[in-house]
Design a protein around this motif. Structure first.
Motif, short mmCIF file in Angstrom:
data_model
loop_
_atom_site.label_atom_id
_atom_site.label_comp_id
_atom_site.label_asym_id
_atom_site.label_seq_id
_atom_site.Cartn_x
_atom_site.Cartn_y
_atom_site.Cartn_z
N THR A 8 0.84 -1.20 0.00
CA THR A 8 0.00 0.00 0.00
C THR A 8 0.87 1.25 0.00
OG1 THR A 8 -1.85 -1.08 1.10
CG2 THR A 8 -1.68 1.30 1.37
N ARG A 9 1.84 1.30 0.89
CA ARG A 9 2.74 2.47 0.96
C ARG A 9 3.52 2.65 -0.33
NH1 ARG A 9 3.54 0.63 6.25
NH2 ARG A 9 5.54 -0.30 5.71
N ARG A 10 4.01 1.55 -0.89
CA ARG A 10 4.78 1.65 -2.14
C ARG A 10 3.90 2.13 -3.30
NH1 ARG A 10 8.64 -3.71 -1.93
NH2 ARG A 10 9.99 -2.94 -0.28
N ILE A 12 1.28 4.09 -3.04
CA ILE A 12 1.05 5.52 -2.81
C ILE A 12 2.29 6.32 -3.17
CG2 ILE A 12 0.60 7.28 -1.05
CD1 ILE A 12 -1.16 5.11 0.38
N TRP A 13 3.46 5.89 -2.69
CA TRP A 13 4.69 6.63 -2.97
C TRP A 13 5.04 6.63 -4.45
CZ3 TRP A 13 6.81 10.41 -0.70
CH2 TRP A 13 6.68 10.57 0.67
N SER A 14 4.78 5.53 -5.12
CA SER A 14 5.00 5.48 -6.55
C SER A 14 4.16 6.56 -7.24
CB SER A 14 4.65 4.10 -7.10
OG SER A 14 4.73 4.07 -8.50
N GLY A 15 2.89 6.63 -6.87
CA GLY A 15 2.01 7.64 -7.44
C GLY A 15 2.44 9.05 -7.09
N VAL A 16 2.82 9.27 -5.83
CA VAL A 16 3.25 10.61 -5.41
C VAL A 16 4.46 11.06 -6.24
CG1 VAL A 16 4.35 11.90 -3.52
CG2 VAL A 16 2.29 10.55 -3.08
N LEU A 17 5.45 10.20 -6.38
CA LEU A 17 6.66 10.56 -7.13
C LEU A 17 6.34 10.82 -8.60
CD1 LEU A 17 9.19 8.11 -5.48
CD2 LEU A 17 9.23 10.62 -5.36
N LEU A 70 9.48 1.92 -8.72
CA LEU A 70 8.62 1.39 -7.65
C LEU A 70 7.40 0.69 -8.23
CD1 LEU A 70 8.59 4.24 -4.96
CD2 LEU A 70 9.45 1.90 -4.67
N PHE A 71 6.78 1.32 -9.21
CA PHE A 71 5.60 0.74 -9.85
C PHE A 71 5.94 -0.58 -10.54
CE2 PHE A 71 2.79 0.37 -13.59
CZ PHE A 71 1.60 0.14 -12.91
N ARG A 76 5.66 -6.45 -10.77
CA ARG A 76 6.35 -7.75 -10.75
C ARG A 76 5.84 -8.62 -9.60
NH1 ARG A 76 10.45 -9.85 -8.00
NH2 ARG A 76 10.93 -7.90 -6.94
N ARG A 77 5.57 -7.99 -8.48
CA ARG A 77 5.08 -8.72 -7.30
C ARG A 77 3.56 -8.92 -7.32
NH1 ARG A 77 9.03 -8.03 -2.88
NH2 ARG A 77 10.70 -6.71 -3.66
N ARG A 78 2.91 -8.37 -8.33
CA ARG A 78 1.43 -8.40 -8.44
C ARG A 78 0.79 -7.77 -7.20
NH1 ARG A 78 0.70 -11.53 -12.90
NH2 ARG A 78 2.04 -13.33 -13.20
N ALA A 79 1.37 -6.63 -6.77
CA ALA A 79 0.92 -5.97 -5.54
C ALA A 79 0.50 -4.53 -5.77
CB ALA A 79 2.02 -6.04 -4.49
N ALA A 80 0.48 -4.07 -7.02
CA ALA A 80 0.14 -2.67 -7.29
C ALA A 80 -1.34 -2.44 -7.03
CB ALA A 80 0.48 -2.30 -8.73
N SER A 81 -1.64 -1.27 -6.50
CA SER A 81 -3.03 -0.86 -6.27
C SER A 81 -3.30 0.36 -7.13
CB SER A 81 -3.23 -0.52 -4.79
OG SER A 81 -4.47 0.14 -4.61
#
Length: 154
Positions: A8-10, A12-17, A70-71, A76-81
Motif C-alpha cells: 500500500t505504501r509503495r 502511494i509513494w510510486s504515485g506521489v513521485l 517502484l511501480f 512484478r510482485r502483483r501488488a500494485a493498487s
C-alpha cells in the motif's frame, strides 16, 4: 513476501513521485520553455535561470523514474493498487502545485508565475488547482482504504 501495508505504501509513494514529476515536467515545459514566463530561479542572470531550469527538469525526471521503478516492482510482485497509485499521483501533483505556488513563489520569492501582470488571478488558479489535486488524491486514497477494509481476508 511483502505485507499488504508495505505494498500500500509503495503504491502511494510510486504515485506521489510520478505526480510530482509530471507536475514539474509540465511546469518546466509549458511555463519555462514554451511561454518563457519565468525560470526556476529568477533572481540572477538569464544564464543562471536557464541552468536552474536544467536542475529542476532533471529533478522532475528523477522523481518520475524512481516512481516508475517502484511501480514496476509492484507490478512484478502483483501488488500494485491502481486506486492508491492514482490517489498518490493526484496528491503528488497537487502538493507540488501548492508548494510551488505558496513556498517558492511567495515565501522564498524564487520566481513568480508571470511577470509584468497582476499575478493574483494566476496565483488563485495555480493554488486552487493544486488544492483540488490534493483533495482528489486524498479522496481516492480514502476510497481505496475503505474498499480494502471491507474485503474479506483470504
Amino acid at each position: 513476501m511483502d505485507t499488504p501495508a508495505i505494498a500500500t505504501r509503495r503504491s502511494i509513494w510510486s504515485g506521489v513521485l510520478i505526480g510530482v514529476g509530471v507536475a514539474a515536467f509540465v511546469d518546466e515545459t509549458v511555463f519555462h520553455q514554451l511561454l518563457h514566463w519565468h525560470h526556476f530561479y529568477d533572481k540572477s542572470t538569464a544564464d543562471v535561470g536557464l541552468v536552474s531550469d536544467g536542475f529542476f527538469h532533471a529533478g522532475g525526471w528523477l522523481a518520475i523514474v524512481v516512481g516508475l521503478f517502484l511501480f514496476a516492482d509492484l507490478q512484478r510482485r502483483r501488488a500494485a493498487s491502481g486506486n492508491r497509485l492514482w490517489g498518490g499521483g493526484f496528491l503528488g501533483w497537487g502538493a507540488f502545485q501548492l508548494y510551488d505556488g505558496l513556498i517558492q513563489h511567495k515565501v522564498f520569492g524564487l520566481h513568480q508565475i508571470r511577470y509584468h501582470v497582476d499575478v493574483l488571478p494566476y496565483d488563485v488558479v495555480w493554488n486552487v488547482a493544486g488544492g483540488a489535486g490534493v483533495l482528489i488524491g486524498l479522496l481516492l486514497l480514502r476510497r481505496a482504504a475503505q474498499r480494502s477494509s471491507t474485503q474479506p481476508v483470504a
